[in-house]
Write a protein that holds these residues in place. Structure first.
Motif, PDB file in Angstrom:
ATOM      1  N   LEU A 162       0.837  -1.054   0.004  1.00 21.42           N
ATOM      2  CA  LEU A 162       0.152   0.074   0.247  1.00 21.42           C
ATOM      3  C   LEU A 162       0.887   1.248   0.105  1.00 21.42           C
ATOM      4  O   LEU A 162       0.755   2.231  -1.150  1.00 21.42           O
ATOM      5  CB  LEU A 162      -0.771  -0.267   1.461  1.00 21.42           C
ATOM      6  N   PHE A 163       2.347   1.231   0.541  1.00 24.06           N
ATOM      7  CA  PHE A 163       2.887   2.450   1.105  1.00 24.06           C
ATOM      8  C   PHE A 163       3.604   2.251  -0.171  1.00 24.06           C
ATOM      9  O   PHE A 163       3.982   3.694  -0.745  1.00 24.06           O
ATOM     10  CB  PHE A 163       3.661   2.288   1.965  1.00 24.06           C
ATOM     11  N   ASP A 164       4.023   1.983  -1.191  1.00 23.29           N
ATOM     12  CA  ASP A 164       5.046   1.210  -2.357  1.00 23.29           C
ATOM     13  C   ASP A 164       4.574   2.401  -3.366  1.00 23.29           C
ATOM     14  O   ASP A 164       4.671   2.727  -4.310  1.00 23.29           O
ATOM     15  CB  ASP A 164       5.796   0.385  -2.099  1.00 23.29           C
TER      16      ASP A 164
ATOM     17  N   GLY B 252      13.161   4.252 -10.846  1.00 19.06           N
ATOM     18  CA  GLY B 252      13.622   2.271 -11.393  1.00 19.06           C
ATOM     19  C   GLY B 252      13.434   1.976  -9.937  1.00 19.06           C
ATOM     20  O   GLY B 252      13.479   0.981  -9.952  1.00 19.06           O
ATOM     21  N   GLU B 253      14.098   2.640  -8.684  1.00 15.51           N
ATOM     22  CA  GLU B 253      13.881   1.598  -7.658  1.00 15.51           C
ATOM     23  C   GLU B 253      12.411   1.373  -7.028  1.00 15.51           C
ATOM     24  O   GLU B 253      11.859   0.491  -6.319  1.00 15.51           O
ATOM     25  CB  GLU B 253      14.517   3.101  -6.170  1.00 15.51           C
ATOM     26  N   LEU B 254      11.352   3.017  -7.451  1.00 17.42           N
ATOM     27  CA  LEU B 254       9.678   2.222  -7.260  1.00 17.42           C
ATOM     28  C   LEU B 254       9.324   1.364  -7.913  1.00 17.42           C
ATOM     29  O   LEU B 254       8.404   0.433  -7.511  1.00 17.42           O
ATOM     30  CB  LEU B 254       9.215   3.487  -7.256  1.00 17.42           C
ATOM     31  N   LYS B 255       9.969   1.685  -8.799  1.00 16.54           N
ATOM     32  CA  LYS B 255       9.317   0.510  -9.837  1.00 16.54           C
ATOM     33  C   LYS B 255       9.600  -0.825  -9.592  1.00 16.54           C
ATOM     34  O   LYS B 255       8.703  -1.836  -9.328  1.00 16.54           O
ATOM     35  CB  LYS B 255      10.190   0.227 -11.655  1.00 16.54           C
ATOM     36  N   TYR B 256      10.784  -1.117  -9.569  1.00 16.60           N
ATOM     37  CA  TYR B 256      11.668  -2.563  -8.578  1.00 16.60           C
ATOM     38  C   TYR B 256      10.877  -2.900  -6.791  1.00 16.60           C
ATOM     39  O   TYR B 256       9.702  -3.549  -6.728  1.00 16.60           O
ATOM     40  CB  TYR B 256      12.844  -2.856  -7.478  1.00 16.60           C
ATOM     41  N   HIS B 257      10.520  -1.953  -6.556  1.00 19.38           N
ATOM     42  CA  HIS B 257       9.622  -2.288  -5.019  1.00 19.38           C
ATOM     43  C   HIS B 257       8.664  -2.819  -5.475  1.00 19.38           C
ATOM     44  O   HIS B 257       7.527  -3.288  -4.595  1.00 19.38           O
ATOM     45  CB  HIS B 257       9.708  -0.590  -4.237  1.00 19.38           C
ATOM     46  N   THR B 258       7.488  -1.621  -6.087  1.00 17.52           N
ATOM     47  CA  THR B 258       5.578  -2.567  -6.840  1.00 17.52           C
ATOM     48  C   THR B 258       6.030  -3.454  -7.354  1.00 17.52           C
ATOM     49  O   THR B 258       5.040  -4.360  -7.029  1.00 17.52           O
ATOM     50  CB  THR B 258       4.819  -1.250  -7.142  1.00 17.52           C
TER      51      THR B 258
END
Length: 251
Positions: free
Chosen positions: A102-104, A131-137
């Motif tokens: 939910l947070f990411d 790029g980091e957020l793409k991996y996180h989600t």
């Protein structure tokens, strides 16, 4: 409230969210269900703290604020502007995983909006974080799907985690007192708009996973105005324990 103050409040709440959830997620180091997950959660926690550092540096460089380490480790809970969701203890793994999901996704839609901001430092940071957020989600989505299709007991646990998390997650989007100024200056679109985009992001994953998205009936507000649970001060005491021994020390 002046535009500069409103912008500082926006940056502070974003940074405080990142710092606190980064520390919370780091508490899974050595405790993950499998070694790969242990490494992944630790790595993503480090990314969050890196985002917080970048935002604190914007406060320092653009507005003459305190040095990032001092701002992060010397404030008490009432001075923090994080939402309640990030300060809650890690609890069960399904709660932490659902919070991660939910947070990411909320963080992703926020940074996507900030990529178009008229405030140049936001554009720069959004580009670096993409790029980091793409991996996180992708990581969060994959684990939601895996656990929700692993059997009825597993799916029920994830549904319970969603039910227990959803009103808390609503606090991510607590509106600020002067966000109209920020919207008018095209700094960002405002919390209501981000909330709607967030729902569009998470709803397809929830449906595919067989989870029922609750109604947002009572979002948990208060953190943005310095009203927190007792968990936050306990966490801050731990986070700043070494730094407070000698704030002027050079490491």
């Amino acid at each position: 409230m002046q535009l500069q103050q409103a912008l500082q409040e926006l940056i502070t709440k974003m940074a405080d969210d990142e710092l606190v959830i980064g520390h919370r997620n780091s508490e899974w180091t050595g405790l993950g269900p499998v070694m790969e997950e242990d490494i992944a959660f630790s790595s993503m926690a480090q990314d969050k703290i890196g985002h917080a550092l970048a935002l604190y540096r914007i406060l320092e460089e653009q507005f003459g604020g305190a040095a990032p380490d001092q701002f992060a480790f010397l404030r008490n809970a009432a001075d923090f502007r994080c939402c309640h969701f990030v300060e809650m203890p890690i609890s069960s793994y399904e709660f932490s995983l659902m919070r991660h999901f939910l947070f990411d996704h909320a963080e992703t839609v926020r940074y996507q909006a900030l990529a178009q901001s008229k405030f140049a430092p936001f554009q720069h940071l959004a580009g670096k974080a993409k790029g980091e957020l793409k991996y996180h989600t992708l990581h969060a989505d994959a684990w939601i799907m895996q656990l929700c299709t692993a059997g009825e007991d597993s799916r029920q646990r994830m549904q319970a985690a969603l039910d227990n998390s959803f009103q808390l997650a609503g606090g991510i989007f607590e509106p600020g007192p002067a966000e109209d100024l920020l919207i008018a200056e095209q700094i960002y679109p405002g919390e209501a708009a981000l909330y709607e985009q967030w729902l569009m992001h998470i709803s397809p994953v929830m449906e595919k996973a067989g989870l029922v998205l609750p109604e947002m009936t009572a979002p948990v507000y208060g953190g943005r105005t310095g009203r927190h649970t007792p968990h936050l001060q306990q966490l801050l005491n731990e986070m700043g324990e070494v730094f407070r021994l000698d704030p002027e020390a050079t490491w």
